[in-house]
Design a protein around this motif. Structure first.
Motif: not given
Length: 76
Positions: A50-54
């Motif tokens: 989720a962090r990398v997607r953001k």
């Protein structure tokens, strides 16, 4: 444009980039990103993804969930 990633976020992105199109299960990502001494659940992988997607928003690439299998990097 550069982005600032934490160590494990960077390692996750490097792994996905270096293995174009390959799908990684949560367990395989746990094995690659954490040492055997770390007590970590597969839910931690969801947080890192989720962090990398953001961070990748608007870049034209993203991490795609392959339902029931895992994650892979793809053009969006």
């Amino acid at each position: 444009e550069s982005i600032n990633l934490r160590n494990r976020e960077l390692r996750l992105l490097e792994l996905l980039i270096s293995s174009k199109g390959q799908v990684f299960s949560k367990q395989k990502l746990v094995d690659r990103l954490f040492s055997y001494d770390d007590d970590v659940s597969e839910n931690a992988i969801e947080v890192y993804v989720a962090r990398v997607r953001k961070h990748l928003e608007g870049s034209g690439i993203g991490i795609v969930t392959v339902r029931g299998v895992g994650y892979r990097l793809s053009k969006i």
